[in-house]
Design a protein around this motif. Structure first.
Motif, PDB file in Angstrom:
ATOM      1  N   HIS A 184      -2.983 -11.228  22.994  1.00 23.43           N
ATOM      2  CA  HIS A 184      -3.809 -11.543  21.820  1.00 23.43           C
ATOM      3  C   HIS A 184      -3.060 -11.115  20.558  1.00 23.43           C
ATOM      4  O   HIS A 184      -2.840  -9.922  20.338  1.00 23.43           O
ATOM      5  N   ALA A 185      -2.711 -12.079  19.736  1.00 22.73           N
ATOM      6  CA  ALA A 185      -1.912 -11.787  18.537  1.00 22.73           C
ATOM      7  C   ALA A 185      -2.607 -10.810  17.602  1.00 22.73           C
ATOM      8  O   ALA A 185      -1.956  -9.989  16.953  1.00 22.73           O
ATOM      9  N   ASP A 186      -3.933 -10.863  17.523  1.00 23.73           N
ATOM     10  CA  ASP A 186      -4.651  -9.986  16.604  1.00 23.73           C
ATOM     11  C   ASP A 186      -4.734  -8.550  17.099  1.00 23.73           C
ATOM     12  O   ASP A 186      -5.179  -7.668  16.367  1.00 23.73           O
ATOM     13  N   ARG A 187      -4.284  -8.305  18.330  1.00 24.33           N
ATOM     14  CA  ARG A 187      -4.305  -6.948  18.873  1.00 24.33           C
ATOM     15  C   ARG A 187      -2.913  -6.320  18.957  1.00 24.33           C
ATOM     16  O   ARG A 187      -2.763  -5.209  19.464  1.00 24.33           O
ATOM     17  N   ILE A 188      -1.894  -7.049  18.537  1.00 22.27           N
ATOM     18  CA  ILE A 188      -0.551  -6.470  18.503  1.00 22.27           C
ATOM     19  C   ILE A 188      -0.597  -5.202  17.648  1.00 22.27           C
ATOM     20  O   ILE A 188      -1.163  -5.205  16.553  1.00 22.27           O
ATOM     21  N   HIS A 189      -0.038  -4.128  18.129  1.00 23.74           N
ATOM     22  CA  HIS A 189      -0.161  -2.854  17.424  1.00 23.74           C
ATOM     23  C   HIS A 189       0.440  -2.905  16.022  1.00 23.74           C
ATOM     24  O   HIS A 189      -0.070  -2.251  15.110  1.00 23.74           O
ATOM     25  N   ALA A 190       1.494  -3.673  15.847  1.00 23.04           N
ATOM     26  CA  ALA A 190       2.056  -3.822  14.502  1.00 23.04           C
ATOM     27  C   ALA A 190       1.052  -4.503  13.572  1.00 23.04           C
ATOM     28  O   ALA A 190       0.957  -4.169  12.381  1.00 23.04           O
ATOM     29  N   ARG A 191       0.297  -5.462  14.109  1.00 24.12           N
ATOM     30  CA  ARG A 191      -0.739  -6.144  13.321  1.00 24.12           C
ATOM     31  C   ARG A 191      -1.869  -5.169  12.972  1.00 24.12           C
ATOM     32  O   ARG A 191      -2.396  -5.181  11.850  1.00 24.12           O
ATOM     33  N   LEU A 192      -2.234  -4.329  13.922  1.00 23.22           N
ATOM     34  CA  LEU A 192      -3.282  -3.337  13.659  1.00 23.22           C
ATOM     35  C   LEU A 192      -2.842  -2.360  12.566  1.00 23.22           C
ATOM     36  O   LEU A 192      -3.660  -1.928  11.744  1.00 23.22           O
ATOM     37  N   PHE A 193      -1.547  -2.022  12.559  1.00 23.90           N
ATOM     38  CA  PHE A 193      -1.074  -1.106  11.514  1.00 23.90           C
ATOM     39  C   PHE A 193      -1.082  -1.787  10.148  1.00 23.90           C
ATOM     40  O   PHE A 193      -1.354  -1.146   9.134  1.00 23.90           O
ATOM     41  N   ALA A 194      -0.788  -3.067  10.115  1.00 19.06           N
ATOM     42  CA  ALA A 194      -0.862  -3.805   8.853  1.00 19.06           C
ATOM     43  C   ALA A 194      -2.291  -3.773   8.300  1.00 19.06           C
ATOM     44  O   ALA A 194      -2.496  -3.640   7.082  1.00 19.06           O
ATOM     45  N   GLU A 195      -3.282  -3.864   9.181  1.00 17.90           N
ATOM     46  CA  GLU A 195      -4.677  -3.770   8.743  1.00 17.90           C
ATOM     47  C   GLU A 195      -4.993  -2.367   8.248  1.00 17.90           C
ATOM     48  O   GLU A 195      -5.748  -2.199   7.284  1.00 17.90           O
ATOM     49  N   LEU A 196      -4.425  -1.355   8.903  1.00 23.53           N
ATOM     50  CA  LEU A 196      -4.574   0.018   8.419  1.00 23.53           C
ATOM     51  C   LEU A 196      -4.044   0.139   6.991  1.00 23.53           C
ATOM     52  O   LEU A 196      -4.682   0.759   6.127  1.00 23.53           O
ATOM     53  N   MET A 197      -2.899  -0.454   6.738  1.00 23.95           N
ATOM     54  CA  MET A 197      -2.293  -0.359   5.413  1.00 23.95           C
ATOM     55  C   MET A 197      -3.180  -1.021   4.351  1.00 23.95           C
ATOM     56  O   MET A 197      -3.297  -0.522   3.228  1.00 23.95           O
ATOM     57  N   ASP A 220      -6.426  -1.172   4.414  1.00 23.44           N
ATOM     58  CA  ASP A 220      -7.518  -0.238   4.139  1.00 23.44           C
ATOM     59  C   ASP A 220      -7.088   0.851   3.164  1.00 23.44           C
ATOM     60  O   ASP A 220      -7.892   1.346   2.371  1.00 23.44           O
ATOM     61  N   LEU A 221      -5.833   1.242   3.249  1.00 22.04           N
ATOM     62  CA  LEU A 221      -5.305   2.306   2.389  1.00 22.04           C
ATOM     63  C   LEU A 221      -4.733   1.768   1.083  1.00 22.04           C
ATOM     64  O   LEU A 221      -4.068   2.498   0.341  1.00 22.04           O
ATOM     65  N   ASP A 222      -4.980   0.497   0.804  1.00 20.40           N
ATOM     66  CA  ASP A 222      -4.496  -0.142  -0.424  1.00 20.40           C
ATOM     67  C   ASP A 222      -2.971  -0.065  -0.525  1.00 20.40           C
ATOM     68  O   ASP A 222      -2.403   0.195  -1.582  1.00 20.40           O
ATOM     69  N   LEU A 223      -2.317  -0.304   0.628  1.00 21.83           N
ATOM     70  CA  LEU A 223      -0.861  -0.363   0.700  1.00 21.83           C
ATOM     71  C   LEU A 223      -0.435  -1.797   0.987  1.00 21.83           C
ATOM     72  O   LEU A 223      -1.192  -2.579   1.559  1.00 21.83           O
ATOM     73  N   ASP A 224       0.772  -2.129   0.622  1.00 23.94           N
ATOM     74  CA  ASP A 224       1.322  -3.466   0.845  1.00 23.94           C
ATOM     75  C   ASP A 224       1.858  -3.542   2.275  1.00 23.94           C
ATOM     76  O   ASP A 224       2.801  -2.821   2.617  1.00 23.94           O
ATOM     77  N   PRO A 225       1.304  -4.402   3.139  1.00 24.18           N
ATOM     78  CA  PRO A 225       1.765  -4.476   4.533  1.00 24.18           C
ATOM     79  C   PRO A 225       2.992  -5.354   4.744  1.00 24.18           C
ATOM     80  O   PRO A 225       3.348  -5.631   5.891  1.00 24.18           O
ATOM     81  N   THR A 226       3.651  -5.752   3.678  1.00 20.48           N
ATOM     82  CA  THR A 226       4.873  -6.540   3.810  1.00 20.48           C
ATOM     83  C   THR A 226       5.924  -5.753   4.583  1.00 20.48           C
ATOM     84  O   THR A 226       6.142  -4.558   4.331  1.00 20.48           O
ATOM     85  N   TYR A 227       6.574  -6.414   5.520  1.00 17.99           N
ATOM     86  CA  TYR A 227       7.583  -5.778   6.382  1.00 17.99           C
ATOM     87  C   TYR A 227       8.683  -5.137   5.525  1.00 17.99           C
ATOM     88  O   TYR A 227       9.302  -5.788   4.674  1.00 17.99           O
ATOM     89  N   GLY A 228       8.911  -3.845   5.724  1.00 19.35           N
ATOM     90  CA  GLY A 228       9.971  -3.136   5.008  1.00 19.35           C
ATOM     91  C   GLY A 228       9.677  -2.840   3.552  1.00 19.35           C
ATOM     92  O   GLY A 228      10.581  -2.412   2.821  1.00 19.35           O
ATOM     93  N   ARG A 229       8.443  -3.006   3.132  1.00 23.31           N
ATOM     94  CA  ARG A 229       8.093  -2.874   1.711  1.00 23.31           C
ATOM     95  C   ARG A 229       8.461  -1.493   1.142  1.00 23.31           C
ATOM     96  O   ARG A 229       8.862  -1.376  -0.016  1.00 23.31           O
ATOM     97  N   TYR A 230       8.335  -0.430   1.940  1.00 25.42           N
ATOM     98  CA  TYR A 230       8.516   0.917   1.401  1.00 25.42           C
ATOM     99  C   TYR A 230       9.875   1.530   1.767  1.00 25.42           C
ATOM    100  O   TYR A 230      10.038   2.755   1.692  1.00 25.42           O
TER     101      TYR A 230
END
Length: 341
Positions: free
Chosen positions: A186-199, A201-211
């Motif tokens: 399930h693509a929506d359960r990929i742990h990397a995807r879940l972390f992007a959703e966490l970001m 919530d924290l008002d962070l940019d989930p773009t790959y390599g952003r920070y």
């Protein structure tokens, strides 16, 4: 017969960004990536580089990223550029030698490496996750997530490289665990995807390599370690040790971080990411110790010291990052190279 020619394509979609260099090595790598020419550097610059420092760690990160999603505007064919690989080899040797030297008196057996991790310490005062659980502030959780995004947005990717190098029980168990890490279909359960959703919530940019530009050397080193182990068949034992260490220590740490997110009102997705890891990694811990490590030792018992080394190196670099964060936060200042907006 003529050799096949690789079709050149610049990396674009979902790739990492090139940020400014932090010294002679990273600037040489940047110049090479931007121009397509061989990197220009003095061999003594590699030999004298600080193996823990900003310059070498950023340079390694750039070169490793060519094996993941690529770098913005950099041709995909540079992944196997012999001049870049030659430079990478020298920097890897510098990094690996420093790790082995630091851990020269470290554990040599799986039991010595992992037994201390199976019992939670009575005194958690030095634990970063415990400090975040009981007293962490929202701005500190945001910084922690921004730094961790360099790994979690590629979560499980470095460990997949070990699968072709395993057989039997170890391979079957590793695939089973990774299947969960990648969402069990399930693509929506990929742990990397879940972390992007966490970001989010924290008002962070989930773009790959952003920070990347804001990440200090101790954070880069934790990510580079996985790539170093993953890209070398000779270090397959160390990669299994790294993977096992992450799984064994994840559940209690994730439980504390889930509580920290809830206490600070970070948001449901922020809490869910760590809550998901509490249950999943408790199961994975058993499988990785008994089947992945157990199977590998049955097939290749001579790799036991390398498994122990991989675990010890992981803890060493995680401790260095925790010390960096704790020192900055104790003084109520940002642990990032530049503070978040």
């Amino acid at each position: 017969m003529t050799s096949p020619t690789l079709t050149s394509h610049p990396a674009t979609t979902g790739c990492g960004a090139l940020v400014e260099g932090r010294g002679r090595l990273s600037e040489a790598v940047l110049a090479s990536l931007r121009t397509g020419l061989a990197p220009v550097y003095e061999p003594k610059a590699v030999q004298s580089a600080d193996p823990w420092g900003e310059d070498l760690q950023l340079a390694l990160y750039f070169l490793y990223e060519l094996h993941y999603r690529g770098l913005e505007g950099v041709d995909d064919s540079r992944e196997w550029d012999p001049d870049l690989l030659r430079l990478r080899q020298g920097m890897e040797a510098r990094f690996l030698d420093a790790l082995r030297s630091k851990l020269s008196n470290g554990p040599r057996t799986v039991q010595e490496a992992f037994d201390p991790l199976l019992v939670e310490p009575v005194d958690l005062s030095d634990s970063l996750s415990h400090q975040l659980e009981v007293a962490g502030e929202l701005w500190q959780l945001r910084e922690y997530a921004a730094l961790r995004s360099l790994y979690h947005l590629k979560e499980a990717d470095p460990h997949v490289w070990v699968i072709p190098r395993l057989t039997g029980r170890a391979k079957a168990a590793m695939v089973a665990i990774e299947y969960d890490e990648f969402g069990a279909g399930h693509a929506d359960r990929i742990h990397a995807r879940l972390f992007a959703e966490l970001m989010k919530d924290l008002d962070l940019d989930p773009t790959y390599g952003r920070y990347l530009d804001q990440a200090p050397a101790p954070a880069l080193a934790t990510v580079n370690l996985m790539s170093l182990f993953g890209l070398h068949r000779a270090l397959r034992g160390a990669l299994v040790g790294h993977f096992a260490c992450v799984e064994v220590t994840s559940s209690p740490g994730s439980r504390r971080l889930a509580k920290a997110m809830r206490r600070c009102g970070a948001g449901p997705s922020a809490e869910h990411f760590y809550a998901e890891h509490v249950e999943a990694d408790a199961v994975h811990e058993q499988v990785v110790r008994h089947e992945v490590i157990g199977g590998l030792l049955t097939d290749e018992p001579h790799l036991e010291p390398e498994i122990a080394f991989g675990c010890a190196a992981t803890l060493l670099l995680e401790d260095r990052l925790a010390e960096h964060l704790q020192a900055a936060w104790h003084e109520q200042r940002s642990a990032l190279r530049t503070p978040l907006g």
